[in-house]
Scaffold this motif. Structure first.
Motif, PDB file in Angstrom:
ATOM      1  N   GLY A  56       0.811  -1.204   0.000  1.00  0.00           N
ATOM      2  CA  GLY A  56       0.000   0.000   0.000  1.00  0.00           C
ATOM      3  C   GLY A  56       0.845   1.255   0.000  1.00  0.00           C
ATOM      4  O   GLY A  56       2.065   1.224  -0.165  1.00  0.00           O
ATOM      5  N   ALA A  57       0.181   2.389   0.193  1.00  0.00           N
ATOM      6  CA  ALA A  57       0.873   3.675   0.193  1.00  0.00           C
ATOM      7  C   ALA A  57       1.593   3.929   1.508  1.00  0.00           C
ATOM      8  O   ALA A  57       2.489   4.742   1.591  1.00  0.00           O
ATOM      9  N   ARG A  58       1.209   3.216   2.566  1.00  0.00           N
ATOM     10  CA  ARG A  58       1.883   3.369   3.850  1.00  0.00           C
ATOM     11  C   ARG A  58       2.034   2.003   4.491  1.00  0.00           C
ATOM     12  O   ARG A  58       1.381   1.041   4.100  1.00  0.00           O
ATOM     13  N   MET A  59       2.925   1.942   5.464  1.00  0.00           N
ATOM     14  CA  MET A  59       3.225   0.670   6.120  1.00  0.00           C
ATOM     15  C   MET A  59       2.176   0.352   7.177  1.00  0.00           C
ATOM     16  O   MET A  59       2.074   1.053   8.181  1.00  0.00           O
ATOM     17  N   PRO A  60       1.383  -0.707   6.988  1.00  0.00           N
ATOM     18  CA  PRO A  60       0.395  -1.072   8.011  1.00  0.00           C
ATOM     19  C   PRO A  60       1.063  -1.881   9.117  1.00  0.00           C
ATOM     20  O   PRO A  60       2.188  -2.373   8.953  1.00  0.00           O
ATOM     21  N   PRO A  61       0.403  -2.024  10.270  1.00  0.00           N
ATOM     22  CA  PRO A  61       0.955  -2.861  11.339  1.00  0.00           C
ATOM     23  C   PRO A  61       1.137  -4.305  10.874  1.00  0.00           C
ATOM     24  O   PRO A  61       0.380  -4.811  10.041  1.00  0.00           O
ATOM     25  N   LEU A  62       2.164  -4.961  11.393  1.00  0.00           N
ATOM     26  CA  LEU A  62       2.423  -6.353  11.066  1.00  0.00           C
ATOM     27  C   LEU A  62       2.190  -7.217  12.296  1.00  0.00           C
ATOM     28  O   LEU A  62       2.421  -6.788  13.428  1.00  0.00           O
ATOM     29  N   LEU A  63       1.766  -8.440  12.076  1.00  0.00           N
ATOM     30  CA  LEU A  63       1.605  -9.401  13.155  1.00  0.00           C
ATOM     31  C   LEU A  63       2.775 -10.367  13.126  1.00  0.00           C
ATOM     32  O   LEU A  63       3.051 -10.987  12.098  1.00  0.00           O
ATOM     33  N   LEU A  64       3.496 -10.485  14.244  1.00  0.00           N
ATOM     34  CA  LEU A  64       4.638 -11.375  14.343  1.00  0.00           C
ATOM     35  C   LEU A  64       4.380 -12.407  15.430  1.00  0.00           C
ATOM     36  O   LEU A  64       3.837 -12.074  16.491  1.00  0.00           O
ATOM     37  N   ASP A  65       4.780 -13.668  15.172  1.00  0.00           N
ATOM     38  CA  ASP A  65       4.699 -14.643  16.256  1.00  0.00           C
ATOM     39  C   ASP A  65       5.915 -14.459  17.169  1.00  0.00           C
ATOM     40  O   ASP A  65       6.776 -13.607  16.930  1.00  0.00           O
ATOM     41  N   ASP A  66       5.993 -15.230  18.245  1.00  0.00           N
ATOM     42  CA  ASP A  66       7.041 -15.033  19.248  1.00  0.00           C
ATOM     43  C   ASP A  66       8.436 -15.141  18.657  1.00  0.00           C
ATOM     44  O   ASP A  66       9.305 -14.288  18.898  1.00  0.00           O
ATOM     45  N   GLU A  67       8.687 -16.199  17.880  1.00  0.00           N
ATOM     46  CA  GLU A  67      10.026 -16.410  17.328  1.00  0.00           C
ATOM     47  C   GLU A  67      10.388 -15.314  16.335  1.00  0.00           C
ATOM     48  O   GLU A  67      11.538 -14.865  16.276  1.00  0.00           O
ATOM     49  N   GLU A  68       9.432 -14.863  15.532  1.00  0.00           N
ATOM     50  CA  GLU A  68       9.695 -13.790  14.573  1.00  0.00           C
ATOM     51  C   GLU A  68      10.025 -12.486  15.290  1.00  0.00           C
ATOM     52  O   GLU A  68      10.944 -11.755  14.885  1.00  0.00           O
ATOM     53  N   ALA A  69       9.302 -12.194  16.368  1.00  0.00           N
ATOM     54  CA  ALA A  69       9.544 -10.954  17.100  1.00  0.00           C
ATOM     55  C   ALA A  69      10.931 -10.945  17.724  1.00  0.00           C
ATOM     56  O   ALA A  69      11.648  -9.941  17.677  1.00  0.00           O
ATOM     57  N   VAL A  70      11.349 -12.067  18.311  1.00  0.00           N
ATOM     58  CA  VAL A  70      12.688 -12.153  18.897  1.00  0.00           C
ATOM     59  C   VAL A  70      13.749 -12.014  17.819  1.00  0.00           C
ATOM     60  O   VAL A  70      14.751 -11.306  17.982  1.00  0.00           O
ATOM     61  N   ALA A  71      13.547 -12.683  16.679  1.00  0.00           N
ATOM     62  CA  ALA A  71      14.523 -12.618  15.588  1.00  0.00           C
ATOM     63  C   ALA A  71      14.675 -11.195  15.065  1.00  0.00           C
ATOM     64  O   ALA A  71      15.794 -10.729  14.818  1.00  0.00           O
ATOM     65  N   VAL A  72      13.563 -10.483  14.903  1.00  0.00           N
ATOM     66  CA  VAL A  72      13.625  -9.101  14.409  1.00  0.00           C
ATOM     67  C   VAL A  72      14.323  -8.204  15.421  1.00  0.00           C
ATOM     68  O   VAL A  72      15.166  -7.376  15.050  1.00  0.00           O
ATOM     69  N   ALA A  73      14.017  -8.362  16.714  1.00  0.00           N
ATOM     70  CA  ALA A  73      14.628  -7.521  17.742  1.00  0.00           C
ATOM     71  C   ALA A  73      16.134  -7.729  17.804  1.00  0.00           C
ATOM     72  O   ALA A  73      16.912  -6.767  17.864  1.00  0.00           O
TER      73      ALA A  73
ATOM     74  N   VAL B  69       6.165  -2.848  22.695  1.00  0.00           N
ATOM     75  CA  VAL B  69       4.989  -3.721  22.661  1.00  0.00           C
ATOM     76  C   VAL B  69       5.337  -5.185  22.891  1.00  0.00           C
ATOM     77  O   VAL B  69       4.442  -6.041  22.893  1.00  0.00           O
ATOM     78  N   LEU B  70       6.622  -5.505  23.094  1.00  0.00           N
ATOM     79  CA  LEU B  70       6.981  -6.897  23.352  1.00  0.00           C
ATOM     80  C   LEU B  70       6.428  -7.360  24.691  1.00  0.00           C
ATOM     81  O   LEU B  70       6.558  -6.652  25.697  1.00  0.00           O
ATOM     82  N   PRO B  71       5.832  -8.542  24.755  1.00  0.00           N
ATOM     83  CA  PRO B  71       5.436  -9.095  26.059  1.00  0.00           C
ATOM     84  C   PRO B  71       6.677  -9.303  26.934  1.00  0.00           C
ATOM     85  O   PRO B  71       7.789  -9.454  26.432  1.00  0.00           O
ATOM     86  N   ASP B  72       6.474  -9.313  28.243  1.00  0.00           N
ATOM     87  CA  ASP B  72       7.601  -9.448  29.173  1.00  0.00           C
ATOM     88  C   ASP B  72       8.427 -10.694  28.889  1.00  0.00           C
ATOM     89  O   ASP B  72       9.661 -10.671  28.970  1.00  0.00           O
ATOM     90  N   ARG B  73       7.777 -11.802  28.547  1.00  0.00           N
ATOM     91  CA  ARG B  73       8.509 -13.053  28.350  1.00  0.00           C
ATOM     92  C   ARG B  73       9.469 -12.945  27.163  1.00  0.00           C
ATOM     93  O   ARG B  73      10.577 -13.487  27.185  1.00  0.00           O
ATOM     94  N   LEU B  74       9.047 -12.195  26.114  1.00  0.00           N
ATOM     95  CA  LEU B  74       9.908 -12.024  24.951  1.00  0.00           C
ATOM     96  C   LEU B  74      10.976 -10.971  25.213  1.00  0.00           C
ATOM     97  O   LEU B  74      12.111 -11.102  24.745  1.00  0.00           O
ATOM     98  N   ARG B  75      10.622  -9.921  25.954  1.00  0.00           N
ATOM     99  CA  ARG B  75      11.601  -8.884  26.264  1.00  0.00           C
ATOM    100  C   ARG B  75      12.747  -9.461  27.084  1.00  0.00           C
ATOM    101  O   ARG B  75      13.906  -9.104  26.894  1.00  0.00           O
ATOM    102  N   ARG B  76      12.434 -10.391  27.985  1.00  0.00           N
ATOM    103  CA  ARG B  76      13.492 -11.014  28.783  1.00  0.00           C
ATOM    104  C   ARG B  76      14.416 -11.847  27.901  1.00  0.00           C
ATOM    105  O   ARG B  76      15.636 -11.867  28.115  1.00  0.00           O
ATOM    106  N   ARG B  77      13.854 -12.527  26.906  1.00  0.00           N
ATOM    107  CA  ARG B  77      14.689 -13.335  26.011  1.00  0.00           C
ATOM    108  C   ARG B  77      15.622 -12.448  25.199  1.00  0.00           C
ATOM    109  O   ARG B  77      16.813 -12.750  25.044  1.00  0.00           O
TER     110      ARG B  77
END
Length: 318
Positions: A66-83, A111-119
């Motif tokens: 699209g013309a702008r970046m919409p929010p993305l949904l990431l699962d736990d492993e994807e979020a950790v990998a991106v961070a 927006v990371l849940p505590d369990r993912l932020r700790r990892r």
């Protein structure tokens, strides 16, 4: 209302994990009717998600650009990998990406849940990066432009600065970008030279407009990584050599970078290294610094150069 919102998130998650979905398949996954799927797709569009629909029995729904970046949904492993990837992005040879990585990481960690932020924090707290010395870096805008030309199959025009500083104008059919540990390379068909060439991305200055569109040629090699490695470690030099390393190829590959040469399997306890250098004397130093016992396969002149180096070293310690 809560049920509808949960269903929209589920629908969005499905659209982000599959190239294209048939309406009936989405309806089956969500436990609703195809009509409800159509209404939910319209709601996603209202929220800014570009969901494309193709009619007919073979049609379906696809999440587009699209013309702008919409929010993305990431699962736990994807979020950790991106961070983790964002934290280390600044050290990967792309100029100007550090500040952008920090901004993106701040948004993600908020927006990371505590369990993912700790990892993520554990990985970064107990990891010490060994950064390379400053070297040539690549403008991310140039990489984006090169990747776009590869994707769109458009002829690319640019000024290219070689290792001596001379600048030439090139017109190529770009094929792929290859990333080594320290640099990015463009593999392309050079129209004037009528042959495949490998260009260092940090030496490229694009000169649009690009085009026209071309029909891609067959790849120069099945293994593009090995092809680029051969070009930057062997073909670029006037002096070539083949040495037999007294170690298996897996151990050698762990120790040697693509710039050292191209490895070929030979036996359980040996492998061949094809490499290059600017002179025989430099080649002697190069093979001595590999860290493995070796024997020279070719050329015989390298054996003579090693003997001369041995004699000089002997005299130096006598």
């Amino acid at each position: 209302m809560l049920e509808t919102s949960a269903r929209l998130l589920r629908l969005l998650s499905l659209l982000q994990t599959h190239r294209e979905w048939a309406g009936a398949d989405l309806a089956d996954r969500l436990g609703v009717t195809p009509r409800t799927v159509r209404r939910d797709v319209d709601k996603l569009r209202e929220l800014g998600y570009p969901v494309n629909a193709s009619p007919g029995t073979g049609g379906g729904y696809r999440l587009g650009a699209g013309a702008r970046m919409p929010p993305l949904l990431l699962d736990d492993e994807e979020a950790v990998a991106v961070a983790v990837g964002l934290r280390t992005a600044a050290g990967n040879g792309v100029d100007g990406i550090g500040e952008s990585s920090v901004r993106a990481l701040a948004k993600l960690e908020q927006v990371l849940p505590d369990r993912l932020r700790r990892r993520v924090n554990a990985l970064n707290t107990f990891t010490v990066p060994l950064l390379r010395a400053p070297g040539a870096s690549t403008d991310p805008g140039v990489l984006t432009e090169l990747a776009g030309a590869c994707r769109d199959k458009e002829r690319l025009r640019f000024d290219y600065r070689d290792h001596s500083g001379s600048v030439s104008r090139r017109t190529v059919e770009p094929y792929r970008l290859v990333c080594t540990e320290r640099r990015w390379y463009l593999v392309a068909w050079d129209l004037e030279r009528e042959d495949w060439r490998t260009f260092r991305a940090d030496r490229i200055t694009p000169g649009p407009p690009h085009g026209p569109v071309f029909v891609p040629r067959a790849a120069p090699a099945e293994d593009l990584a090995a092809y680029v490695s051969r070009g930057i470690s062997t073909a670029a030099y006037t002096t070539h050599a083949v040495v037999r390393l007294k170690t298996g190829i897996e151990r050698a590959a762990e120790r040697l970078s693509p710039f050292a040469g191209v490895l070929e399997a030979e036996g359980a306890d040996s492998c061949l290294l094809r490499t290059g250098a600017v002179s025989l004397d430099v080649m002697v130093v190069h093979v001595m610094m590999l860290g493995f016992d070796f024997e020279v396969v070719e050329p015989p002149e390298l054996i003579d150069a090693i003997r001369r180096a041995r004699d000089r070293l002997s005299r130096a310690v006598d």
